[in-house]
Design an enzyme around this catalytic site. Structure first.
Site, PDB file in Angstrom:
ATOM      1  N   ASP A 199       0.831  -1.248  -0.036  1.00 55.21           N
ATOM      2  CA  ASP A 199      -0.267   0.101  -0.079  1.00 55.21           C
ATOM      3  C   ASP A 199       0.856   1.139   0.146  1.00 55.21           C
ATOM      4  OD1 ASP A 199      -3.146   0.501   1.713  1.00 55.21           O
ATOM      5  OD2 ASP A 199      -2.272   1.824   0.169  1.00 55.21           O
TER       6      ASP A 199
HETATM    7  C1  GLC Z   1      -4.262   4.434   0.051  1.00 51.33           C
HETATM    8  C2  GLC Z   1      -5.162   3.186   0.273  1.00 51.33           C
HETATM    9  C3  GLC Z   1      -5.245   2.134  -0.824  1.00 51.33           C
HETATM   10  C4  GLC Z   1      -5.190   2.778  -2.269  1.00 51.33           C
HETATM   11  C5  GLC Z   1      -3.621   3.216  -2.168  1.00 51.33           C
HETATM   12  C6  GLC Z   1      -3.402   3.998  -3.324  1.00 51.33           C
HETATM   13  O1  GLC Z   1      -3.753   4.828   1.085  1.00 51.33           O
HETATM   14  O2  GLC Z   1      -4.878   2.567   1.514  1.00 51.33           O
HETATM   15  O3  GLC Z   1      -6.495   1.402  -0.492  1.00 51.33           O
HETATM   16  O4  GLC Z   1      -5.439   1.824  -3.177  1.00 51.33           O
HETATM   17  O5  GLC Z   1      -3.542   4.237  -1.182  1.00 51.33           O
HETATM   18  O6  GLC Z   1      -4.315   5.033  -3.559  1.00 51.33           O
END
Ligand code: GLC
Length: 725
Positions: free
Chosen positions: A267
């Site tokens: 993430d």
């Molecule tokens: C965010 C979220 C995740 C998302 C990623 C990219 O912090 O936790 O669900 O896909 O970053 O935007």
């Protein structure tokens, strides 16, 4: 039947040969480059384009516009040494431009086919706009309404969550997209992110391995079985080891037990966050621990970019770990056809969005996602001749209905409740008055709104949360109506005019006063671009509501976590919801009922359904057989309607304690007035198992109860036994 979607959790000798040939040409730096996902913004464009040119980027996220994605792709394909194409990732959580109800709302349709179609439409729009990789579905089971991200999933139940996860994977990875391109799904956040203590986002998760395996992991396994090609490692600490550095879940379970072939993406900066977790001393150690644990691609933390090649040269990270990570990334790019078809046809983008059939589907799903929580005295549906005072900060809202992850969804695409009411009711009969702002602040029209209610036949109050009050990093400790909304509801109620409350939210709310005093309550969620039309058509009776809750609604925050499939304890409460004043030492509260405000699976209709003639066709069955149960459901009201019939079981005694109820089946049926239908459930005994003392999955012989009912709190009860052997 040939699946109508791609399975990216598999490979062929031909694909592997292509990967081998590429790997053989790549330098260590180019391999590490494939393991980096970057985010481009005005401040770093030149630097990032040079990195792409140097073969140091494998993927870009959140880059909007086909011109921009094609521009970056040209640099990778035509200017880098090996010309390996980029893969473009994005968050298309509940629609790309045609914004559907939030996923928690969609799950209340209990119609996997609808969720699959919404996901396919999202893939149609996204793939024509330069997206190859969708960071969805979010499959985190969640028993925590304080957690803002409950909005993104399918609620508290592992079985329902698994069914919905598979439906969304089928939709996102659909074959035959108009763009001629493909999209890889990314079930997230691996793992147990929804178990954040106290509902605080990014917070610690400390659970038993059994809870991890029986509650949080099955939707991921189901999604991978359906062919999902990637997953995303979560932010949270999991039993002392952050998920993004956790070899137990990333290698032992994901790879050795499940044989998952797909890509693990971290993430956002989750590799870098191993440092503040106190799991790595610095970014270099974070890169080492994430790579050794099994994270194939680093989302923007730059830990891999800065340190991974050095770590390999030092021998701290074995080269095979890099090769297997890059193999998965290249395999995915080959499966997506990016080498043959790296660019998106720019002519497709604008014509691909907001097609009339997409807008119609958004209306259908919004209508079916809404849950009628109360309708005392049949106040609803409203008569078109009634004078209606439409009041509240969300009554003519065109923004918040888009929900927390609407990204490029636009207010101009939406229809508000006022728009909808004006299309369903005679114009002269709908008087609109906002009354107060959504959040605390000046409310110069409070009195006017109350007076408007006084002179109306019925007051419809549209209240609730703004879209920014749920979703990522938006957890709440108090789950009532924000600002002066509760005061407005009570003041309008005090006029004596009958009141309908329409709630909009990204989560279950705590609304004890409304539940007690207001005759009709409709939960409309953040219902997407057609929310307003859906609300009006339900209030006007053109649509009979059929949605049912997939997350329990508490009476009070103090009850949280509260969910239907809880354990019995050694002193189970009497269960009749009585307050504990006779001190008989049960697992109960002194000052609150133990029952929820509204239970899992609950939802009303404008008609009524009777359940009768439960028959347990298989009173005893072997572990390789199926449980067969039937019941007759009759529409005893005056209107046609849809009913979501649910099947629950209870394993009465196990080698470990078992929940008091578990959803194991559901069927949605349509019945005309007076019509009856026998609903038959067939549940393989292997689906009635759990992870036992030795943590292996098993089906244990023994006695069970079974229910067929309208929700988790009621139903026809029967029994059966699973026999040994
Ligand atoms: C965010 C979220 C995740 C998302 C990623 C990219 O912090 O936790 O669900 O896909 O970053 O935007």
């Amino acid at each position: 039947m040939t699946p109508n979607h791609y399975n990216f959790n598999q490979t062929t000798p031909q694909i592997e040969e292509r990967v081998d040939a590429l790997l053989a040409k790549m330098t260590l730096e180019e391999k590490v480059g494939q393991m980096m996902q970057i985010h481009i913004h005005e401040g770093n464009r030149a630097e990032m384009e040079e990195r792409i040119r140097q073969g140091q980027v494998g993927s870009i996220l959140s880059l909007y516009g086909v011109k921009d994605t094609n521009h970056a792709q040209r640099i990778a394909v035509e200017e880098s040494r090996l010309g390996i194409p980029l893969i473009f990732g994005n968050d298309v959580i509940h629609g790309y431009r045609t914004i559907f109800p939030i996923p928690l709302a969609e799950s209340c349709t209990w119609e996997p086919a609808l969720l699959q179609e919404a996901a396919r439409i999202a893939a149609e729009e996204a793939s024509a706009n330069g997206v190859d990789w969708n960071f969805a579905p979010m499959v985190d089971v969640c028993r925590e309404p304080r957690w803002g991200r409950i909005a993104e999933g399918a609620g508290e139940d592992v079985y329902l969550g698994s069914v919905m996860a598979q439906a969304r994977v089928r939709g996102f990875q659909a074959k035959g997209l108009t763009s001629g391109r493909k999209i890889a799904a990314c079930p997230k956040h691996y793992a147990a992110y929804g178990g954040a203590e106290a509902g605080k986002d990014y917070n610690t998760v400390d659970i038993s391995e059994r809870t991890l395996r029986d509650l949080y992991l099955p939707p991921f396994e189901a999604a991978f079985d359906e062919g999902a090609g990637t997953t995303m490692s979560a932010f949270n600490d999991l039993n002392g080891i952050p998920s993004t550095g956790n070899a137990f879940i990333l290698r032992q379970i994901l790879r050795e037990e499940w044989g998952f072939l797909g890509v693990v993406l971290s993430d956002w900066n989750a590799v870098g966050e191993l440092v503040p977790h106190g799991f790595a001393a610095d970014l270099k150690e974070a890169a080492k621990r994430a790579a050794l644990a099994g994270v194939d691609m680093d989302m923007i933390s730059d830990a891999y970019h800065a340190h991974l090649a050095e770590l390999v040269r030092e021998g701290a990270v074995p080269a095979p770990i890099i090769n297997e990570a890059v193999r998965r990334i290249l395999r995915l790019k080959i499966q997506l056809g990016l080498f043959e078809n790296p660019y998106t046809d720019e002519a497709l983008a604008s014509e691909s969005i907001l097609k009339p059939e997409y807008r119609a589907k958004a209306l259908e799903i919004a209508q079916k996602s809404m849950v009628l929580l109360k309708n005392e005295g049949g106040l609803l549906p409203l008569d078109e001749g009634q004078r209606i005072a439409l009041i509240g900060p969300l009554a003519d809202d065109h923004h918040h209905i888009l929900g927390a992850w609407h990204r490029i969804g636009e207010d101009a695409d939406t229809e508000s409740v006022l728009d909808g009411m004006r299309a369903v009711f005679p114009l002269a009969n709908v008087a609109h008055m906002e009354g107060i702002p959504l959040e605390r602040g000046d409310a110069p029209h409070f009195r006017e709104a109350v007076e408007a209610a006084q002179s109306a036949d019925v007051a419809v109050l549209v209240v609730g949360e703004g879209e920014f009050m749920s979703g990522e990093a938006h957890s709440r400790a108090h789950l009532g109506l924000p600002g002066q909304q509760q005061a407005l509801v009570e003041a309008v109620h005090a006029t004596g005019t009958p009141v309908v409350v329409v709630l909009m939210s990204g989560r279950p709310l705590v609304i004890p006063w409304i539940a007690e005093h207001i005759p009709s309550v409709l939960q409309a969620w953040h219902g997407g671009i057609r929310a307003g039309g859906a609300v009006a058509r339900i209030l006007g009776g053109r649509v009979n509501p059929s949605g049912k809750l997939t997350a329990t609604w508490p009476r009070a925050e103090g009850q949280i976590p509260i969910y239907y499939n809880h354990k019995s304890t050694g002193r189970p409460p009497t269960g009749d919801g009585t307050l504990q004043f006779d001190m008989i030492h049960l697992s109960d509260y002194m000052d609150e009922y133990i029952s929820p405000q509204f239970p899992f699976g609950f939802g009303l209709s404008y008609t009524r359904f009777a359940y009768a003639d439960l028959e347990v066709v298989t009173p005893t069955l072997g572990v390789d057989a199926a449980l067969v149960v039937e019941a007759a459901i009759t529409n005893t009201g005056e209107r046609a309607g849809e009913e979501i019939v649910q099947l629950y079981v209870r394993d009465l005694a196990g080698e470990v304690t078992r929940p008091v109820k578990e959803l194991k089946g559901f069927q949605k049926i349509s019945l005309d007035p007076g019509e009856s239908q026998t609903v038959r459930f067939e549940v393989p005994a292997r689906e009635l198992g759990f992870h036992g003392l030795d943590m292996s999955y098993k089906v244990e012989p023994g006695d069970f109860k079974v229910w067929v009912g309208p929700n988790a709190a009621e139903g026809l009860e029967g029994e059966f036994a699973i026999e040994r052997g």
